[in-house]
Motif scaffolding. Structure first.
Motif, PDB file in Angstrom:
ATOM      1  N   PRO A 108      66.178 -17.875 -11.585  1.00 33.79           N
ATOM      2  CA  PRO A 108      66.182 -18.696 -10.366  1.00 33.79           C
ATOM      3  C   PRO A 108      65.893 -17.885  -9.112  1.00 33.79           C
ATOM      4  O   PRO A 108      65.234 -18.380  -8.185  1.00 33.79           O
ATOM      5  N   GLY A 109      66.363 -16.636  -9.078  1.00 32.63           N
ATOM      6  CA  GLY A 109      66.091 -15.789  -7.918  1.00 32.63           C
ATOM      7  C   GLY A 109      64.615 -15.476  -7.766  1.00 32.63           C
ATOM      8  O   GLY A 109      64.072 -15.485  -6.646  1.00 32.63           O
ATOM      9  N   VAL A 153      62.147 -17.333  -8.990  1.00 39.35           N
ATOM     10  CA  VAL A 153      61.489 -18.594  -8.643  1.00 39.35           C
ATOM     11  C   VAL A 153      61.549 -18.813  -7.132  1.00 39.35           C
ATOM     12  O   VAL A 153      60.577 -19.265  -6.501  1.00 39.35           O
ATOM     13  N   LYS A 154      62.677 -18.460  -6.527  1.00 37.60           N
ATOM     14  CA  LYS A 154      62.883 -18.694  -5.095  1.00 37.60           C
ATOM     15  C   LYS A 154      62.091 -17.723  -4.237  1.00 37.60           C
ATOM     16  O   LYS A 154      61.510 -18.115  -3.205  1.00 37.60           O
ATOM     17  N   SER A 155      62.025 -16.449  -4.651  1.00 39.35           N
ATOM     18  CA  SER A 155      61.463 -15.445  -3.745  1.00 39.35           C
ATOM     19  C   SER A 155      60.343 -14.611  -4.347  1.00 39.35           C
ATOM     20  O   SER A 155      59.856 -13.681  -3.695  1.00 39.35           O
ATOM     21  N   LYS A 194      57.181 -14.560  -7.891  1.00 35.92           N
ATOM     22  CA  LYS A 194      56.167 -15.350  -8.582  1.00 35.92           C
ATOM     23  C   LYS A 194      56.563 -15.501 -10.050  1.00 35.92           C
ATOM     24  O   LYS A 194      56.490 -14.545 -10.823  1.00 35.92           O
ATOM     25  N   ILE A 222      58.281 -23.819  -9.703  1.00 36.67           N
ATOM     26  CA  ILE A 222      58.767 -24.070  -8.338  1.00 36.67           C
ATOM     27  C   ILE A 222      60.262 -24.395  -8.305  1.00 36.67           C
ATOM     28  O   ILE A 222      60.883 -24.350  -7.253  1.00 36.67           O
ATOM     29  N   SER A 223      60.838 -24.696  -9.461  1.00 32.78           N
ATOM     30  CA  SER A 223      62.296 -24.828  -9.539  1.00 32.78           C
ATOM     31  C   SER A 223      62.744 -24.646 -10.987  1.00 32.78           C
ATOM     32  O   SER A 223      62.008 -24.970 -11.919  1.00 32.78           O
ATOM     33  N   ASP A 229      70.873 -16.415 -13.134  1.00 33.57           N
ATOM     34  CA  ASP A 229      70.784 -15.596 -11.928  1.00 33.57           C
ATOM     35  C   ASP A 229      69.386 -15.050 -11.655  1.00 33.57           C
ATOM     36  O   ASP A 229      68.785 -15.349 -10.625  1.00 33.57           O
TER      37      ASP A 229
END
Length: 422
Positions: free
Chosen positions: A239-240, A242-244, A246, A183-184, A236
């Motif tokens: 994290p991308g 994780v944000k948008s 799975k 989740i982060s 890059d």
């Protein structure tokens, strides 16, 4: 999932090893070679562990991206990893940063190293890409990580170490939910997150990622067009996702390969002189934490044709002996005392020399009456007669690279400067 389907995952996968790292914390050990090419364990190189893990996991298509001072690494792979046969659908490609995309464009980041070789990966017609760092010591079955990736329907699966929270600030770390979804993703946070099952530990990235190739391919092309990107997986792309997307965490403990002699999951970053010295000498323990004798999970490497080790002279004060030590082929211990040390291929020690806690890389010559304690000696160094290292910190500091823990790195250039000043 059946064993047959397990094997099919590996056979439809490619290992992409990132081996361009400078490894500057190893000081002069990486002056002539990239960190993945540094020697380890008596006869291997660091990169042999990632490649061996892939081979033992059933992956037969591999690529190694090189950049910094790559000659010794390329030569090692040409000599030690040249057994792949294209007629059996096996391949190992060495991919130097050869400016294939543009004349002024070397590998800009870890993701860019893959982007610049998209056409080569396409030619292998694989379903999955296993991205690996080429500079860590561990044994791991990537097949189990591939299996989790497919079963979870993940966009990316990230290999994770479980580390104490107080030590996690040195890593890129992940916070996960109870299902294992990331989740982060935080880079070296001051206050690392715990895990749902244990608030005292944190999941740290191993730099191992599994992707579906079709998904990653599109992601890389989009990243290449982003002027604000550093073109790096950890900074890059991950994290991308994780944000948008799975992103799933895969714990190393679930796929670590252990023999019946290994009690704990073993992983080491030998990126400092102290860590390199200690990890090598740990192999001399009565019950070492890493079992390099495990024939079920061999560490493949280039094996030189050399005679067995030899110990000569048996006088009271001039006896060739070694205790709690690893002595490689081609070594001659002549009237010397060796204790708690690791001698790589072709090391010669001469009469009345004493070695305690010494890591000597290949073809080192140690002359008479040398007295060495807590040292790492670079390849091919000739230790002069009567040299004493490890008993006088101030004297050692004058000539050698001495760590805060009192380990001295010795190179031929250091000895030459010392000789010129005497």
């Amino acid at each position: 999932m059946s064993e047959q389907s397990n094997r099919r995952l590996a056979s439809r996968s490619m290992a992409f090893v990132l081996a361009g790292g400078r490894g500057s914390r190893l000081m002069e050990l990486t002056e002539k070679r990239a960190k993945p090419s540094v020697y380890f364990g008596g006869k291997s190189r660091i990169i042999d562990f990632a490649l061996s893990n892939a081979l033992n996991s059933g992956i037969r298509k591999m690529a190694v991206a090189t950049q910094y001072k790559a000659h010794s690494l390329i030569r090692h792979m040409q000599r030690g990893w040249n057994f792949f046969r294209a007629e059996r659908n096996e391949y190992l490609d060495i991919l130097p940063a050869s400016q294939r995309v543009a004349e002024n464009k070397w590998y800009l980041g870890t993701a860019d190293a893959v982007t610049q070789n998209i056409d080569i990966i396409d030619s292998y017609d694989v379903d999955h890409l296993v991205v690996l760092a080429g500079d860590h010591i561990y044994k791991m079955d990537y097949e189990l990580m591939l299996q989790q990736h497919v079963n979870e329907g993940a966009d990316v699966t990230v290999g994770c170490l479980t580390v104490p929270r107080e030590e996690a600030s040195a890593f890129g770390v992940m916070a996960i939910d109870e299902s294992g979804r990331i989740i982060s993703f935080l880079e070296k946070p001051a206050d690392p997150p715990g895990t749902p099952d244990d608030p005292n530990v944190t999941l740290a990235s191993m730099g191992i990622y599994v992707f579906d190739w079709a998904f990653l391919r599109e992601l890389l092309l989009a990243d290449a067009d982003d002027p604000n990107s550093s073109h790096d997986f950890g900074s890059d792309l991950i994290p991308g996702i994780v944000k948008s997307g799975k992103a799933i965490a895969h714990r190393f403990s679930e796929s670590c390969v252990k023999s019946d002699k290994e009690k704990e999951a073993y992983w080491r970053d030998v990126g400092t002189v102290d860590a390199f010295w200690k990890a090598n000498l740990d192999l001399t323990d009565f019950d070492p934490e890493l079992d390099i004798y495990d024939r079920d999970w061999p560490i493949w490497t280039y094996s030189e044709i050399v005679p067995p080790a030899k110990f000569i002279h048996d006088d009271k004060d001039r006896r060739g002996s070694a205790v709690s030590s690893l002595i490689s082929g081609g070594c001659i211990v002549s009237g010397s005392t060796v204790a708690n040390s690791l001698l790589f291929t072709g090391v010669h020690t001469r009469s009345y020399a004493s070695l305690q806690h010494v890591v000597a890389l290949p073809y080192v010559q140690i002359n008479r009456k040398a007295d060495l304690t807590n040292v790492v000696i670079d390849r091919g160094v000739v230790i002069p007669e009567g040299l004493v290292v490890g008993s006088d910190p101030l004297e050692d500091d004058k000539w050698f690279r001495r760590t805060d823990n009192g380990v001295c790195l010795i190179t031929q250039a250091m000895l030459d400067r010392r000789e010129a000043s005497l």
